[in-house]
Scaffold this motif. Structure first.
Motif: not given
Length: 454
Positions: A315, A318, A349-350, A353, A355, A390, A418, A422, A453-454
């Motif tokens: 994390r 990334r 994308q998932d 982001q 962790d 998110k 972000q 996306h 983009g956490d």
């Protein structure tokens, strides 16, 4: 006479052309010889030809000298076989060359025949070294370091690998500590010998000591034969103690003696033995806290904690996620005889982001599962266990009004970036190259922004 395909290729880096000319005159067509007049030219030639051995003159004329050329060659390829040749031999430069990983340090005098004999001796090991390296690459993952954190880790590895210092590798479970240990060994002066591994977790003291020190026949009920321990087997090589924080407390004094002096006793044998072993240890425990709690000896902790390398969790790096995904897609597709599946943009994308609490181990498991159940290059979404997407609804922007202007603007720009990338990826079905071309940026920019983009 051997054909060209059977000849060994030598790269000679020397500012005096006479040396290479004399060598070719002596050896005739025995070798394919490529020459370079300085260190910089030699580094370029090294990228162009598959040299079996590289001869580097210690006192190159202009530009970088032979020691710096050696350092850069080994940095470019830790497996490169480099021999320093010189008319100005000294103990100091011989020590420098050896510490940086040179195979040999030879004098050009009194004649080239002695040098030729040295080369033939080293070339006999070329096929073995390549086979061993290829087997390691097949068995163990590639070391991927795209993020700044991992590039710093590579610098640390380069600093400690040529020495014989004991290294303690720390990091969360699944972060890649064993891979770091293997990379240290691969770049060390002991790399031509195999790395030995002892897992210290979940072993009672007698079982651990039998594996570590070995035992004599009849030393305990099931000891029907003599057995060498890993410490003895690792003589002149490297021994990796995985999960060293789980060492049985009663075994730790014996381990300390082996660590400090290289001395040990097989179980059931009174005669003390000695082994020259470089030790690397790893743990996901806080050993300082374990020491305070009385579960780890303080003297052993101080001994193994002199050089510490920390592996950051996934994390915190990334930028490494996309190249890791691509690598393991190809790796598992080859192993499982599948077409490499395409990763939809929303899945990528998932994953960027997420962790990854299990770190690289969790990521590789997810990709293996993805490849195993893929069909005709398409993933089976029912096999995915994705983190929740998110929420980017406008309600999330309301707290910005409570912030100072510049801080609110920065957060708003971050959210825009972000959403923008996306959407670009969605329109191009996850193709980063086409999305980057349309946006007028490079792919690394998209990776970096989405990873933040956490």
């Amino acid at each position: 006479m051997n054909s060209n395909s059977e000849k060994h290729t030598l790269l000679i880096i020397d500012d005096q052309p006479q040396f290479a000319q004399d060598f070719i005159l002596l050896t005739g067509e025995e070798f394919n010889v490529v020459t370079a007049a300085n260190g910089e030219d030699g580094l370029r030639k090294f990228q162009e030809v598959a040299a079996d051995l590289i001869l580097v003159d210690l006192k190159l004329g202009r530009g970088i000298d032979g020691i710096e050329t050696l350092r850069r060659l080994k940095q470019a390829d830790p497996d490169a076989g480099v021999i320093i040749v010189t008319e100005h031999a000294s103990i100091e430069t011989a020590h420098q060359a050896g510490r940086l990983g040179a195979l040999d340090y030879c004098s050009k005098a009194p004649n080239l025949k002695e040098l030729r004999a040295h080369l033939k001796q080293h070339l006999q090991n070329v096929a073995w070294r390549r086979a061993y390296r290829d087997e390691l690459q097949r068995q163990y993952p590639k070391f991927i370091a795209e993020s700044p954190a991992m590039r710093k880790l590579i610098e640390d590895i380069d600093a400690v690998a040529p020495s014989d210092r004991l290294v303690l590798i720390t990091g969360e479970s699944g972060a890649g500590k064993e891979l770091v240990a293997r990379e240290i060994h691969r770049r060390s002066l002991r790399a031509e010998r195999p790395l030995f591994v002892v897992n210290c977790s979940n072993l009672a003291a007698p079982l651990f000591e039998s594996e570590f020190f070995g035992h004599e026949r009849g030393s305990f009920t099931s000891a029907d034969r003599q057995q060498r321990g890993k410490f003895e087997a690792a003589h002149l090589s490297t021994l990796f103690l995985d999960e060293v924080g789980d060492l049985p407390l009663e075994s730790q004094p014996k381990i300390l003696r082996a660590v400090e002096y290289g001395k040990f006793n097989r179980i059931g044998k009174t005669h003390e033995q000695h082994a020259d072993v470089r030790l690397i240890a790893a743990t996901n425990h806080n050993l300082e806290e374990e020491t305070k709690a009385g579960r780890f000896r303080q003297d052993l902790f101080y001994r193994i904690n002199r050089v510490n390398i920390h592996v950051p969790p996934l994390r915190q790096r990334r930028e490494d996620i996309p190249p890791l995904i691509n690598y393991y897609l190809e790796y598992f597709s080859l192993m499982l005889h599948r077409l490499p599946p395409e990763i939809p943009a929303d899945v990528m994308q998932d994953w960027l982001q997420y962790d990854w609490p299990g770190n690289v181990r969790e990521l590789t498991s997810a990709i293996e599962n993805l490849v195993l159940f893929s069909k005709d290059g398409k993933i089976d979404r029912s096999r995915l266990s994705l983190p929740p997407r998110k929420n980017t609804s406008p309600e999330l922007f309301l707290p910005l009004f409570d912030l100072p202007y510049e801080q609110a603007k920065e957060k708003l720009i971050d959210q825009f970036q972000q959403d923008y990338f996306h959407e670009k990826l969605r329109r191009h079905e996850g193709n980063y190259t086409r999305a980057a071309e349309e946006a007028g940026v490079n792919r690394a920019t998209i990776y970096r922004i989405l990873a933040s983009g956490d």
